[in-house]
Design an enzyme around this catalytic site. Structure first.
Site, mmCIF file in Angstrom:
data_model
loop_
_atom_site.group_PDB
_atom_site.id
_atom_site.type_symbol
_atom_site.label_atom_id
_atom_site.label_comp_id
_atom_site.label_asym_id
_atom_site.label_seq_id
_atom_site.Cartn_x
_atom_site.Cartn_y
_atom_site.Cartn_z
ATOM 1 N N TRP A 103 0.837 -1.293 -0.021
ATOM 2 C CA TRP A 103 -0.220 0.086 0.026
ATOM 3 C C TRP A 103 0.740 1.159 0.165
ATOM 4 O O TRP A 103 0.558 2.324 -0.573
ATOM 5 C CB TRP A 103 -0.961 -0.222 0.954
ATOM 6 C CG TRP A 103 -2.106 -1.255 0.911
ATOM 7 C CD1 TRP A 103 -2.014 -2.233 1.500
ATOM 8 C CD2 TRP A 103 -3.205 -1.039 -0.177
ATOM 9 N NE1 TRP A 103 -3.110 -3.028 0.998
ATOM 10 C CE2 TRP A 103 -3.879 -2.148 0.012
ATOM 11 C CE3 TRP A 103 -3.328 -0.022 -1.027
ATOM 12 C CZ2 TRP A 103 -4.968 -2.503 -0.908
ATOM 13 C CZ3 TRP A 103 -4.481 -0.467 -2.064
ATOM 14 C CH2 TRP A 103 -5.283 -1.537 -2.044
ATOM 15 N N ASP A 173 -1.906 6.745 6.365
ATOM 16 C CA ASP A 173 -2.935 5.770 5.871
ATOM 17 C C ASP A 173 -3.066 4.417 6.984
ATOM 18 O O ASP A 173 -2.098 3.809 7.156
ATOM 19 C CB ASP A 173 -2.518 4.845 4.489
ATOM 20 C CG ASP A 173 -3.555 3.905 3.959
ATOM 21 O OD1 ASP A 173 -4.501 3.818 4.725
ATOM 22 O OD2 ASP A 173 -3.085 3.271 2.883
ATOM 23 N N LYS A 197 -12.833 -1.412 5.646
ATOM 24 C CA LYS A 197 -11.872 -2.334 6.484
ATOM 25 C C LYS A 197 -12.388 -2.399 7.877
ATOM 26 O O LYS A 197 -12.375 -3.347 8.524
ATOM 27 C CB LYS A 197 -10.490 -2.116 6.149
ATOM 28 C CG LYS A 197 -10.181 -2.403 4.652
ATOM 29 C CD LYS A 197 -8.647 -2.879 4.539
ATOM 30 C CE LYS A 197 -8.580 -3.213 3.151
ATOM 31 N NZ LYS A 197 -8.238 -2.050 2.165
HETATM 32 C C1 LIG Z 1 -7.450 -1.322 1.336
HETATM 33 C C2 LIG Z 1 -6.374 -0.561 1.551
HETATM 34 C C3 LIG Z 1 -6.332 0.795 0.655
HETATM 35 C C4 LIG Z 1 -7.315 0.994 -0.328
HETATM 36 O O1 LIG Z 1 -8.746 1.482 0.039
HETATM 37 P P1 LIG Z 1 -9.847 1.786 -1.125
HETATM 38 O O2 LIG Z 1 -10.661 2.258 -0.121
HETATM 39 O O3 LIG Z 1 -10.180 0.546 -1.824
HETATM 40 O O4 LIG Z 1 -9.136 2.720 -1.980
HETATM 41 C C5 LIG Z 1 -5.421 1.294 1.153
HETATM 42 N N1 LIG Z 1 -4.473 1.472 2.091
HETATM 43 C C6 LIG Z 1 -4.676 0.368 2.869
HETATM 44 C C7 LIG Z 1 -3.502 0.088 3.845
HETATM 45 C C8 LIG Z 1 -5.531 -0.572 2.720
HETATM 46 O O5 LIG Z 1 -5.427 -1.703 3.355
#
Ligand SMILES: *Cc1c(COP(=O)(O)O)cnc(C)c1O
Length: 361
Positions: A103, A173, A197
């Site tokens: 990521w 993030d 998530k």
């Molecule tokens: C799943 C994920 C993303 C991407 O998320 P989207 O909402 O699908 O754009 C970005 N960073 C991390 C750490 C993730 O687990």
């Protein structure tokens, strides 16, 4: 509990049954309006209440200080990979990135397309098996920001201590572990996460950003892409993803009911502890490739003695009501993603299944 199985998929996540039930009950006729929430105006009183409670819930459960804005945006976490450099990567400045895995690399790749970037810590040589220690992160004089992914969903590693980046804004993030542990806001200028998530369904990205950083955002961007557009409009500049925000509100209501952030952290420790114990007590039959100090509480990864056994394990697990255990295609192996709404019974019974599988195979 009806026909529900344990969903260990990396995302979208399992959601709390009480929240799903409320949505089901309220769906056709929202609070006596004679229509559903997703059919009515996003500027009306019904939705206004949902929108404001969703943002208030994020503030309450995560303990967001008053000098931060909470933004509810579309484009998930991925749009933030682009919006961050678009807003903050000004001429003569460099976007600094910590390369912790899949990521982080996506954020770096978008940053490069917008301006000057520099990777200030990189663990590719070690196949991303650990997070940096706080003292390993050093910023340069020309840094616009430092970007960090605090839980690598695919690698299964989680940051333990945030670095102190001084005056350089630290942007994090937190998609795959938000709301599972306290956030040291004194070190962090901006957090973002895709909702799907840990706090709701897909279709929504949550950005928590210090107000003085919003002031510094670029002025020359198309409206949707500037943080400056959304903050003063309370994320109602255009039609928001109403249903996703409503589901997030209900999920956060449930989080408050079970005891808030402390309860969520306790659950995360217990769930992951059950699986790591099964790994550690298997005499090397299950092998976690990650440095012990960086093990993630949310995404637990492990290998079996062979790929054939891994296939068999994943198939038999599915038959026993454990879905989504296949590791990411880029790394193979097994992975149990246990986000906030995963019941403790899910982890405990998976751990038992692992030990039983070992005995039989
Ligand atoms: C799943 C994920 C993303 C991407 O998320 P989207 O909402 O699908 O754009 C970005 N960073 C991390 C750490 C993730 O687990």
């Amino acid at each position: 509990m009806e026909n529900r199985i344990f969903n260990f998929a990396a995302g979208p996540c399992t959601l709390p049954v009480p929240a799903l039930k409320i949505a089901q009950e309220e769906f056709l006729d929202y609070e006596g309006a004679g229509m559903s929430l997703i059919e009515m105006s996003h500027r009306g009183a019904h939705y206004d209440k949902v929108h404001n409670s969703a943002m208030a819930n994020v503030r309450e459960v995560l303990g967001v200080p008053d000098n931060y804005d909470v933004l509810l945006l579309q484009g998930g976490a991925t749009l933030q990979f682009a919006m961050i450099p678009m807003n903050f990567l000004t001429q003569g400045k460099t976007g600094e990135y910590v390369n912790t895995g899949t990521w982080a690399k996506k954020a770096i790749s978008d940053g490069k397309k917008i301006g000057a970037t520099r990777v200030i810590w990189d663990n590719e040589a070690d196949r991303y098996t650990r997070m940096p220690a706080a003292g390993e992160i050093k910023t340069g004089d020309d840094a616009a920001y430092v970007h960090l992914c605090s839980n690598e969903t695919i690698g299964g590693i989680e940051l333990q201590e945030y670095p102190d980046t001084g005056d350089v804004p630290l942007i994090v993030d937190m998609s795959s572990h938000i709301l599972s542990r306290p956030v040291p806001f004194e070190k962090i200028s901006m957090i973002y996460a895709g909702a799907q998530k840990n706090m709701g369904p897909a279709g929504l990205g949550v950005v928590i950003i210090r107000k003085d950083l919003v002031e510094k955002a670029a002025d020359n961007l198309p409206a949707y892409l500037s943080y400056k557009t959304h903050a003063p409009k309370d994320s109602l500049y255009n039609t928001p993803p109403v249903f996703a925000i409503y589901m997030m509100k209900l999920t956060l209501d449930w989080m408050k009911d079970i005891g808030g952030l402390a309860a969520l952290e306790d659950l995360a420790i217990k769930r992951s502890g059950a699986i790591y114990n099964a790994v550690d007590e298997s005499d090397g039959y299950f092998r976690c490739p990650v440095d012990k100090a960086s093990r993630s509480r949310m995404n637990v990864v492990w290998r079996l003695p062979s790929e054939d056994l891994e296939k068999k394990f994943i198939a038999e697990a599915l038959n026993s009501g454990f879905s989504g255990l296949k590791g990411h295609r880029s790394v193979g192996g097994c992975r149990a993603s246990m986000y906030n709404a995963m019941p403790i019974e899910g982890a405990v019974s998976l751990a038992q299944f692992m030990l039983d599988f070992k005995k039989k195979n």
